[in-house]
Design an enzyme around this catalytic site. Structure first.
Site, short mmCIF file in Angstrom:
data_model
loop_
_atom_site.label_atom_id
_atom_site.label_comp_id
_atom_site.label_asym_id
_atom_site.label_seq_id
_atom_site.Cartn_x
_atom_site.Cartn_y
_atom_site.Cartn_z
CE LYS A 124 -2.92 2.80 3.10
NZ LYS A 124 -3.36 2.74 4.31
CG ASP A 143 -7.94 3.79 2.33
OD1 ASP A 143 -8.82 3.25 1.54
OD2 ASP A 143 -7.94 4.84 2.85
#
Length: 217
Positions: A124, A143
């Site tokens: 991420k 997320d």
């Protein structure tokens, strides 16, 4: 077995959200790739607002990889304490600074493989840096907001972020990946909230199966 997501519908939904949030962008403040990397590491389990408050002074005190590599760990912990998990984050920042010096001459690498090999940097974080600092779409940032919305829209049946990312990347062209995460995050913060989404205000309600939604407003 759940039906496979319809790509045409998904693109229409994304287009509507892009029109709804034309100013969607990375909410972390930064002026260079290192600052974005540090801010994203600090953003784990912390709000962007809090991270921006902390990094305003942090970036002045630690202007480069060498500054993080040579930082006093206890002092750094105190400076980032309010972001949560500060001991682990401080250790990662020091180790990351050292790794950047040793492997990359203090510069931020531009590949997913090299970034995720750095201490404290997962997929991420790497996608955030590549997409926003370098304009390189190597993946789609997943997320908590993206995960929630993708599930509610039926774009994925998975809960693992990497599998969600693969599902979303299959739905959208590569040039959409970076901005798609921004508009989904904005939508998650303003409308498709947890646990109670504001469905009556949602611009894509007619295309949303509302999977997993038990109550809404």
């Amino acid at each position: 077995m759940a039906a496979k997501p319809d790509r045409k519908t998904a693109l229409r939904v994304l287009g509507t959200l892009e029109e709804t949030y034309p100013d969607a962008h990375c909410a972390l403040n930064y002026s260079n790739p290192l600052e974005l990397l540090v801010a994203t590491i600090l953003s784990a389990q912390c709000t962007d607002v809090r991270v921006n408050q902390v990094t305003e002074g942090l970036f002045r005190r630690y202007p480069d990889a060498a500054a993080y590599a040579g930082a006093d760990l206890s002092a750094l912990e105190e400076e980032i304490r309010s972001t949560g998990f500060f001991r682990n984050k401080a250790r990662n920042l020091v180790a990351c600074g050292a790794a950047l010096l040793e492997r990359h001459g203090g510069e931020i690498p531009r590949t997913l493989e090299a970034l995720t090999a750095l201490p404290g940097v997962g997929r991420k974080t790497a996608n955030v840096v590549l997409g926003n600092a370098f304009g390189l779409a190597e993946g789609l940032v997943v997320d908590t907001h993206v995960k929630r919305i993708a599930g509610r829209l039926g774009w994925t049946r998975h809960s693992d972020p990497e599998r969600i990312e693969r599902d979303l990347c299959a739905l959208f062209p590569r040039e959409k990946w970076t901005q798609a995460s921004h508009v989904l995050i904005f939508h998650g913060r303003q409308i498709c909230k947890a646990p109670t989404p504001l469905c009556t205000l949602c611009p894509v309600l007619s295309d949303c199966p509302r999977i997993g939604v038990t109550r809404s407003r």
